[in-house]
Design a protein around this motif. Sequence first.
Motif, PDB file in Angstrom:
ATOM      1  N   GLN A 128       7.837  13.586   3.276  1.00  0.00           N
ATOM      2  CA  GLN A 128       6.385  13.384   3.208  1.00  0.00           C
ATOM      3  C   GLN A 128       5.936  13.223   1.756  1.00  0.00           C
ATOM      4  N   GLU A 129       6.538  14.007   0.870  1.00  0.00           N
ATOM      5  CA  GLU A 129       6.223  13.880  -0.555  1.00  0.00           C
ATOM      6  C   GLU A 129       6.574  12.472  -1.046  1.00  0.00           C
ATOM      7  N   GLN A 130       7.689  11.956  -0.585  1.00  0.00           N
ATOM      8  CA  GLN A 130       8.099  10.611  -0.977  1.00  0.00           C
ATOM      9  C   GLN A 130       7.118   9.572  -0.428  1.00  0.00           C
ATOM     10  N   LEU A 131       6.663   9.755   0.806  1.00  0.00           N
ATOM     11  CA  LEU A 131       5.666   8.857   1.388  1.00  0.00           C
ATOM     12  C   LEU A 131       4.359   8.920   0.602  1.00  0.00           C
ATOM     13  N   ALA A 132       3.954  10.126   0.235  1.00  0.00           N
ATOM     14  CA  ALA A 132       2.723  10.283  -0.548  1.00  0.00           C
ATOM     15  C   ALA A 132       2.827   9.538  -1.868  1.00  0.00           C
ATOM     16  N   MET A 133       3.998   9.618  -2.510  1.00  0.00           N
ATOM     17  CA  MET A 133       4.159   8.937  -3.790  1.00  0.00           C
ATOM     18  C   MET A 133       4.154   7.424  -3.613  1.00  0.00           C
ATOM     19  N   GLN A 134       4.645   6.947  -2.482  1.00  0.00           N
ATOM     20  CA  GLN A 134       4.549   5.511  -2.190  1.00  0.00           C
ATOM     21  C   GLN A 134       3.087   5.093  -2.073  1.00  0.00           C
ATOM     22  N   MET A 135       2.260   5.954  -1.488  1.00  0.00           N
ATOM     23  CA  MET A 135       0.831   5.657  -1.366  1.00  0.00           C
ATOM     24  C   MET A 135       0.150   5.678  -2.742  1.00  0.00           C
ATOM     25  N   VAL A 136       0.550   6.618  -3.595  1.00  0.00           N
ATOM     26  CA  VAL A 136      -0.015   6.675  -4.949  1.00  0.00           C
ATOM     27  C   VAL A 136       0.369   5.418  -5.722  1.00  0.00           C
ATOM     28  N   GLU A 137       1.618   4.991  -5.588  1.00  0.00           N
ATOM     29  CA  GLU A 137       2.065   3.773  -6.265  1.00  0.00           C
ATOM     30  C   GLU A 137       1.330   2.549  -5.718  1.00  0.00           C
ATOM     31  N   PHE A 138       1.109   2.516  -4.403  1.00  0.00           N
ATOM     32  CA  PHE A 138       0.359   1.416  -3.801  1.00  0.00           C
ATOM     33  C   PHE A 138      -1.063   1.386  -4.356  1.00  0.00           C
ATOM     34  N   ALA A 139      -1.695   2.557  -4.443  1.00  0.00           N
ATOM     35  CA  ALA A 139      -3.052   2.631  -4.978  1.00  0.00           C
ATOM     36  C   ALA A 139      -3.095   2.188  -6.436  1.00  0.00           C
ATOM     37  N   ALA A 140      -2.117   2.612  -7.223  1.00  0.00           N
ATOM     38  CA  ALA A 140      -2.066   2.213  -8.630  1.00  0.00           C
ATOM     39  C   ALA A 140      -1.962   0.691  -8.760  1.00  0.00           C
ATOM     40  N   SER A 141      -1.151   0.072  -7.900  1.00  0.00           N
ATOM     41  CA  SER A 141      -1.022  -1.392  -7.924  1.00  0.00           C
ATOM     42  C   SER A 141      -2.324  -2.061  -7.510  1.00  0.00           C
ATOM     43  N   ALA A 142      -2.990  -1.483  -6.496  1.00  0.00           N
ATOM     44  CA  ALA A 142      -4.265  -2.045  -6.035  1.00  0.00           C
ATOM     45  C   ALA A 142      -5.318  -1.971  -7.135  1.00  0.00           C
ATOM     46  N   PHE A 143      -5.392  -0.840  -7.816  1.00  0.00           N
ATOM     47  CA  PHE A 143      -6.375  -0.687  -8.886  1.00  0.00           C
ATOM     48  C   PHE A 143      -6.088  -1.669 -10.031  1.00  0.00           C
ATOM     49  N   ALA A 144      -4.804  -1.874 -10.317  1.00  0.00           N
ATOM     50  CA  ALA A 144      -4.444  -2.815 -11.380  1.00  0.00           C
ATOM     51  C   ALA A 144      -4.818  -4.248 -10.988  1.00  0.00           C
ATOM     52  N   GLU A 145      -4.577  -4.610  -9.718  1.00  0.00           N
ATOM     53  CA  GLU A 145      -4.937  -5.943  -9.238  1.00  0.00           C
ATOM     54  C   GLU A 145      -6.434  -6.186  -9.344  1.00  0.00           C
ATOM     55  N   ASP A 146      -7.227  -5.140  -9.109  1.00  0.00           N
ATOM     56  CA  ASP A 146      -8.677  -5.262  -9.161  1.00  0.00           C
ATOM     57  C   ASP A 146      -9.241  -5.015 -10.563  1.00  0.00           C
ATOM     58  N   ASN A 147      -8.341  -4.862 -11.543  1.00  0.00           N
ATOM     59  CA  ASN A 147      -8.745  -4.653 -12.944  1.00  0.00           C
ATOM     60  C   ASN A 147      -9.665  -3.434 -13.104  1.00  0.00           C
ATOM     61  N   LEU A 148      -9.323  -2.358 -12.397  1.00  0.00           N
ATOM     62  CA  LEU A 148     -10.101  -1.126 -12.489  1.00  0.00           C
ATOM     63  C   LEU A 148      -9.485  -0.207 -13.539  1.00  0.00           C
ATOM     64  N   ASN A 149     -10.320   0.380 -14.348  1.00  0.00           N
ATOM     65  CA  ASN A 149      -9.865   1.237 -15.441  1.00  0.00           C
ATOM     66  C   ASN A 149      -9.655   2.656 -14.920  1.00  0.00           C
ATOM     67  N   LEU A 150      -8.634   2.813 -14.083  1.00  0.00           N
ATOM     68  CA  LEU A 150      -8.339   4.084 -13.433  1.00  0.00           C
ATOM     69  C   LEU A 150      -6.950   4.551 -13.850  1.00  0.00           C
ATOM     70  N   ARG A 151      -6.730   5.867 -13.737  1.00  0.00           N
ATOM     71  CA  ARG A 151      -5.463   6.456 -14.185  1.00  0.00           C
ATOM     72  C   ARG A 151      -4.789   7.210 -13.038  1.00  0.00           C
ATOM     73  N   LEU A 152      -3.579   6.803 -12.699  1.00  0.00           N
ATOM     74  CA  LEU A 152      -2.739   7.527 -11.753  1.00  0.00           C
ATOM     75  C   LEU A 152      -1.369   7.706 -12.395  1.00  0.00           C
ATOM     76  N   ARG A 153      -0.708   8.798 -12.055  1.00  0.00           N
ATOM     77  CA  ARG A 153       0.639   9.060 -12.598  1.00  0.00           C
ATOM     78  C   ARG A 153       1.611   9.312 -11.445  1.00  0.00           C
ATOM     79  N   PRO A 154       2.169   8.223 -10.875  1.00  0.00           N
ATOM     80  CA  PRO A 154       3.215   8.432  -9.868  1.00  0.00           C
ATOM     81  C   PRO A 154       4.452   9.042 -10.522  1.00  0.00           C
ATOM     82  N   TYR A 155       5.197   9.817  -9.751  1.00  0.00           N
ATOM     83  CA  TYR A 155       6.469  10.351 -10.246  1.00  0.00           C
ATOM     84  C   TYR A 155       7.533  10.100  -9.185  1.00  0.00           C
TER      85      TYR A 155
END
Length: 301
Positions: free
Chosen positions: A59-86
């Motif tokens: 589940q932790e691995q799935l959650a990190m996949q979602m965080v990485e997906f969100a980080a990619s989405a924010f980057a695509e939309d040029n949003l100045n947001l900060r996420l730190r996937p591990y």
Amino acid sequence: EEDAALEDAFQSVQQSIVGTFGEALRDRESRVRARSPFGALPGWALNSVIVKAGEDLRQEQLAMQMVEFAASAFAEDNLNLRLRPYRITCTGGNAGLVEVVRGTRSIDQLKKRFKGATGRAPTLLEVYVASFGPPYSPTFGLAQREFARSLAAYSAISFVFAVKDRHYAKLLIDRFGRLVHIDYGFMLGGHPGAVMWETAPFKMSADYVELLGGTQSPAFAEFAELLVEAIFSLKRRTSEIVALLAMGMGRSQGSAVRDVAARLSVIRTRQDVMRLLTTSMDSRRDRQFDYYKLCTNGIFP
């Protein structure tokens, strides 16, 4: 590259930052590499991991996949947001490796470090002043801005995926003032214990509001606007999120996947997000949860 630029921007308060968060990552890597017999090899890197056994990390691995997906989405939309996937590597049904988020301290650790002689827990604002300089300084303003941008991103994640167990031992601050969430053991309907303490859409403690300068401050306004943009960025990708969750969780967890789609479907306007924020700010149930964790685990609220 961005972190290197921030290191330079915080140069005037490096001594206090090192005192709070430890040695800079690039300095540590240079020091260890110079002593390593393999330091001259291409691809050399310094990483720290936690070896976990007796715990299902899928589940932790799935959650990190979602965080990485969100980080990619924010980057695509040029949003100045900060996420730190591990990184998380499952080596079996109940074992695996978890990357250490370096250059961070939990808010609980920071509060205990800076507590006064009376044992009173300092506010997050007091921790930032001690680490990044007085509120009128450029370095404090930069750390405050980084905090706002990361808080907006993780608040959106917490709302969409119903992330719970958000006490200050699982919320980290890095050496640039950014918030980092770790440990997603309770999400998508799960919660610790028999009582559902955390009923707010996401954690928005009085500590956070004070650090942002109050609800009328420019930093709070930036945070609120970024929160709106973050949630709508994820809403536009509802079908992709649902598909990823369905593949990761299987049919047995179909209701949890539908709940994610339902949460996003009710967000139609900016006012809907503002209502989430109002509900979350200094939530009484969150305060009760923090007090419970203080009494049972000694975690500072």
